[in-house]
Structures are given as structure tokens and as C-alpha cells.
Design a protein around this motif. Sequence first.
Motif, PDB file in Angstrom:
ATOM      1  N   ALA A 124     -12.225  27.716  70.726  1.00 15.43           N
ATOM      2  CA  ALA A 124     -13.426  28.305  70.112  1.00 15.43           C
ATOM      3  C   ALA A 124     -14.280  27.222  69.443  1.00 15.43           C
ATOM      4  CB  ALA A 124     -13.022  29.366  69.085  1.00 15.43           C
ATOM      5  N   GLY A 125     -13.609  26.271  68.768  1.00 15.44           N
ATOM      6  CA  GLY A 125     -14.341  25.168  68.120  1.00 15.44           C
ATOM      7  C   GLY A 125     -15.047  24.300  69.145  1.00 15.44           C
ATOM      8  N   LEU A 126     -14.378  24.085  70.289  1.00 12.05           N
ATOM      9  CA  LEU A 126     -14.978  23.276  71.352  1.00 12.05           C
ATOM     10  C   LEU A 126     -16.172  24.013  71.975  1.00 12.05           C
ATOM     11  CD1 LEU A 126     -14.643  20.608  72.894  1.00 12.05           C
ATOM     12  CD2 LEU A 126     -13.125  21.801  74.479  1.00 12.05           C
ATOM     13  N   ALA A 127     -16.038  25.306  72.157  1.00 14.25           N
ATOM     14  CA  ALA A 127     -17.150  26.096  72.722  1.00 14.25           C
ATOM     15  C   ALA A 127     -18.367  26.021  71.797  1.00 14.25           C
ATOM     16  CB  ALA A 127     -16.709  27.549  72.923  1.00 14.25           C
ATOM     17  N   ALA A 128     -18.150  26.093  70.484  1.00 12.03           N
ATOM     18  CA  ALA A 128     -19.263  25.997  69.529  1.00 12.03           C
ATOM     19  C   ALA A 128     -19.885  24.598  69.572  1.00 12.03           C
ATOM     20  CB  ALA A 128     -18.766  26.324  68.118  1.00 12.03           C
ATOM     21  N   THR A 129     -19.035  23.584  69.771  1.00 11.29           N
ATOM     22  CA  THR A 129     -19.532  22.194  69.843  1.00 11.29           C
ATOM     23  C   THR A 129     -20.369  22.005  71.109  1.00 11.29           C
ATOM     24  OG1 THR A 129     -17.562  21.479  68.621  1.00 11.29           O
ATOM     25  CG2 THR A 129     -18.788  19.773  69.813  1.00 11.29           C
ATOM     26  N   ILE A 130     -19.903  22.562  72.219  1.00 17.70           N
ATOM     27  CA  ILE A 130     -20.673  22.503  73.473  1.00 17.70           C
ATOM     28  C   ILE A 130     -22.040  23.151  73.263  1.00 17.70           C
ATOM     29  CG2 ILE A 130     -20.791  23.472  75.829  1.00 17.70           C
ATOM     30  CD1 ILE A 130     -17.681  23.068  75.937  1.00 17.70           C
ATOM     31  N   ASP A 131     -22.029  24.282  72.595  1.00 14.35           N
ATOM     32  CA  ASP A 131     -23.278  24.991  72.322  1.00 14.35           C
ATOM     33  C   ASP A 131     -24.231  24.123  71.492  1.00 14.35           C
ATOM     34  OD1 ASP A 131     -24.664  27.384  72.697  1.00 14.35           O
ATOM     35  OD2 ASP A 131     -24.390  27.839  70.559  1.00 14.35           O
ATOM     36  N   TRP A 132     -23.668  23.422  70.507  1.00 14.50           N
ATOM     37  CA  TRP A 132     -24.496  22.563  69.639  1.00 14.50           C
ATOM     38  C   TRP A 132     -25.153  21.453  70.479  1.00 14.50           C
ATOM     39  CZ3 TRP A 132     -25.242  17.565  68.044  1.00 14.50           C
ATOM     40  CH2 TRP A 132     -26.052  17.400  66.923  1.00 14.50           C
ATOM     41  N   TYR A 133     -24.380  20.809  71.361  1.00  3.55           N
ATOM     42  CA  TYR A 133     -24.967  19.727  72.175  1.00  3.55           C
ATOM     43  C   TYR A 133     -25.993  20.269  73.161  1.00  3.55           C
ATOM     44  CZ  TYR A 133     -22.171  16.150  70.029  1.00  3.55           C
ATOM     45  OH  TYR A 133     -21.656  15.279  69.096  1.00  3.55           O
ATOM     46  N   ARG A 134     -25.735  21.482  73.666  1.00  5.58           N
ATOM     47  CA  ARG A 134     -26.702  22.076  74.596  1.00  5.58           C
ATOM     48  C   ARG A 134     -28.037  22.336  73.896  1.00  5.58           C
ATOM     49  NH1 ARG A 134     -22.771  25.957  78.101  1.00  5.58           N
ATOM     50  NH2 ARG A 134     -23.142  24.945  80.098  1.00  5.58           N
ATOM     51  N   THR A 135     -27.994  22.698  72.627  1.00  3.08           N
ATOM     52  CA  THR A 135     -29.218  23.086  71.911  1.00  3.08           C
ATOM     53  C   THR A 135     -29.811  21.940  71.072  1.00  3.08           C
ATOM     54  OG1 THR A 135     -27.831  23.999  70.150  1.00  3.08           O
ATOM     55  CG2 THR A 135     -28.645  25.561  71.796  1.00  3.08           C
ATOM     56  N   HIS A 136     -29.182  20.745  71.113  1.00  4.40           N
ATOM     57  CA  HIS A 136     -29.696  19.613  70.315  1.00  4.40           C
ATOM     58  C   HIS A 136     -29.871  18.362  71.177  1.00  4.40           C
ATOM     59  CE1 HIS A 136     -28.350  22.323  67.146  1.00  4.40           C
ATOM     60  NE2 HIS A 136     -29.163  21.684  66.346  1.00  4.40           N
ATOM     61  N   GLU A 137     -30.425  18.576  72.373  1.00  2.00           N
ATOM     62  CA  GLU A 137     -30.606  17.428  73.272  1.00  2.00           C
ATOM     63  C   GLU A 137     -31.535  16.386  72.649  1.00  2.00           C
ATOM     64  OE1 GLU A 137     -30.967  18.547  77.330  1.00  2.00           O
ATOM     65  OE2 GLU A 137     -31.298  16.475  78.008  1.00  2.00           O
ATOM     66  N   ASP A 138     -32.502  16.837  71.830  1.00  2.00           N
ATOM     67  CA  ASP A 138     -33.405  15.881  71.172  1.00  2.00           C
ATOM     68  C   ASP A 138     -32.636  14.936  70.246  1.00  2.00           C
ATOM     69  OD1 ASP A 138     -32.761  18.128  69.639  1.00  2.00           O
ATOM     70  OD2 ASP A 138     -34.507  17.852  68.327  1.00  2.00           O
TER      71      ASP A 138
END
Length: 332
Positions: free
Chosen positions: A300-314
Amino acid sequence: MRRLLVTGGAGFIGSNFVHHVISNSDDHVTVLDKLTYAGNRSSLDGIPDDRLTFVQGDIADAALVDELFRSADAVVHYAAESHNDNSLHDPRPFLDTNIIGTYTLLEAARRHGTRLHHISTDEVYGDLELDDPDRFTESTPYNPSSPYSSTKAGSDLLVRAWVRSFGVRATISNCSNNYGPYQHVEKFIPRQITNVVRGIRPKLYGAGENVRDWIHADDHSSAVLRILEAGEIGETYLIGADGERNNKEVVELILTLMGQDAAAYDHVTDRAGHDLRYAIDSTKLRTELGWAPRYSDFEAGLAATIDWYRTHEDWWAPSKDGVEAFYASKGQ
Ligand code: NAD
Ligand code: DAU
């Protein structure tokens, strides 16, 4: 309200700690950070100006450090050169920051009588066999492998000497591998996530059997705050969340969570001197200081981290091409 000085607060774990402190206390934070390639001022965006002062500077700058210690109730020391692969390529900055920088802070702590917490790593203990039933404890002998981990070991020993010889009020923590938001794309988990986002196949060093003991950066932060509040001066605390996984499992999990074929990665040249396994026994921290991690579900922590990188490409895109060019030049 306490006035905390946080070194390296624009880096991965330091910025997670600053966000944690701002959300969980009324402390004021001053960040001292050199903004090397690994530091990013925008990792502290969103923190109100009346809670945060940002100072760009070097922890080895004795005059600046002395001035900042004058107005600090406590100092939490994260600043470091932190990447093993870079230390194999160019060790010098690791000596300058990890050894001389820590020495400079210790001298200021000695002059001003300031409480200091030193952040270190489980890598100072070397590595374990895959089938070793034991894990690292506070009494495991130091046996570092890389220029990075040997300079961290050296910095720990300086802290111990300054406590014993000069009565500096310091504690040390040695934590296992962190994951979460704001981690530089040179590191294993963000590199593979951003590779998948970019359509590049993830890169696994060697056979991928090396084991790391993963902990969410926010759990590292809560442990450090607890040690700052209740830790005994001169003591060392190991921080870990029972998160052992081998690298192959982690890459396959990232690919699966990102909707890709779990086998769609490449094996590349192994790291020189690559530590096989790290594993932390955090019984002392849990029993003596009553700490427990909040993130018990790695997936679950990894899924949230993936989500963060997907939404913070800048946030990560400006570093990505340079990092991949560096690795490509090493066959990695
Ligand atoms: P990082 O490389 O992401 O951040 C390091 C920060 O320190 C950057 O903001 C950089 O600009 C700053 N810095 C570097 N040299 C400096 C100097 N001379 N003066 C002032 N600032 C300087 O590192 P990280 O992964 O966040 O690690 C932070 C600390 O935690 C390090 O001490 C590291 O050894 C330790 N640690 C890291 C992990 C991990 O999994 N990443 C685990 C255990 C311990
Ligand atoms: O254990 C704590 C340490 O964890 C910290 O002290 C260090 O600062 C931090 O960088 C981390 O060190 P590692 O060397 O374990 O982390 P890294 O992310 O570089 O690599 C994790 C594992 O993944 C390691 O076995 C090497 C492997 N790896 C790494 C990269 C970048 C790959 O297989 N492929 C990669 O592309």
C-alpha cells in the motif's frame, strides 16, 4: 514552541521530517541545506513562512553553523552525501560533508551546549547472509563496505567521541532503507517508477537477490521525533519496520502495480562491493521509547509512492535524463 535546526532538510528524508514536524507540533524549523544536486527547495513548498526559515549553506561552514546554533534549541542532522553509487565514482564529497561537516556541527554543539540528534544508516554494520537468522542490533560491530557507509560510520564514531570526551548531548539513530515521496530519482524505487512512467525498462543490479529492509520515510520521522523527546543522551537507536524484500520482488511489484508485465525489466552490471542484505532489529526503540511504525503494509505504501511520482513529474523530470546518462555510462 521549540526552535529546531534541521540540516539537509531539502533532501528526501529531511524534507519528509520537516513536513512531519510541521504537521505534528508547533515547533519552528530552520533548514540548513547546501542544495546540492540532491536538495530541492520545492520539497518544502506549502509550509507557512512563520513556521520555516530556509538557509542555503554548507554544514562545513563553521561561521554559519555557529550563528545558526545560537538560536536553536535542538539540531537534527540529516545532511549527507547519501548515494552509494556516487561514492564509488567520486568519494571526496562524502568525506567533506559526512566527516568534516559532522565534525563542524559537533564543535558547534560543544560550544553552545546544544542537543544534537545524528541521523545515520544501517549500512555502518556491513551486510548479512541471506539465511542469517540474526538482524542488526545496537551492539553489532561496525563493518562498512562502501566509501559512503564508511564515512557514515566515521561520523557516528565522531559523535560517540564528542559525547564521551566533551559531554556533547547527542543521540544517534541508524535506520534501514526509506521509501516515500521526495526521493531523488537516482535511488532504486524512484528510478524504477520513473523508468516505467517514461517507457524505459527497470534496471536490476546483478541477480536482484540483495535484500533491503524497507521503511516509510514518515515512520522514520516519527521515530526521530520520539528519540529527540525521550532518547537517552549518548545512546544509539536502530530504526526499522520489519520490511525485508529482495530487489527482484520490489521491481516485480512496481511493474505489477503500474499495470505492466512483471518480467519486463533488465538485469544490468552489479554494484561493486554490493551489500547482500540489511535487516534491523528495532526492539530497543520499541520497548524503551514505545515507538511503532504506522505503515505496516509495504504494498500500500509503494502504491501511494507510485501515485506521488505519477502526479509530481515536474518535481523529478529535471533530474531524470542526467541520472540515466550517468547510469548508462556505467552499464547500469
Ligand atoms: P538526500 O541525498 O536525499 O539528501 C541530502 C540533503 O543534504 C540534500 O538536500 C543536500 O542538498 C544536503 N546536503 C548535502 N551536503 C550538504 C552540505 N555539505 N551542507 C548542507 N547540506 C548538504 O539524502 P537522504 O536519503 O534524505 O538521507 C538523509 C540522511 O539520512 C543521510 O544522513 C543518510 O545517510 C541517512 N539515511 C538515509 C537512508 C535512506 O534510505 N535514504 C536510510 C538511513 C539513513
Ligand atoms: O540502508 C540505508 C541506505 O539505503 C542509506 O544509508 C542510503 O543513503 C540509501 O541510499 C540506501 O542505500 P542503498 O544502496 O541500499 O539504496 P539504493 O536505492 O541505491 O539501492 C537499493 C538496492 O537496489 C541496492 O541493493 C542496489 C539496488 N539497485 C539500485 C539501483 C539504483 C538496483 O538493483 N537497480 C538500481 O537501478
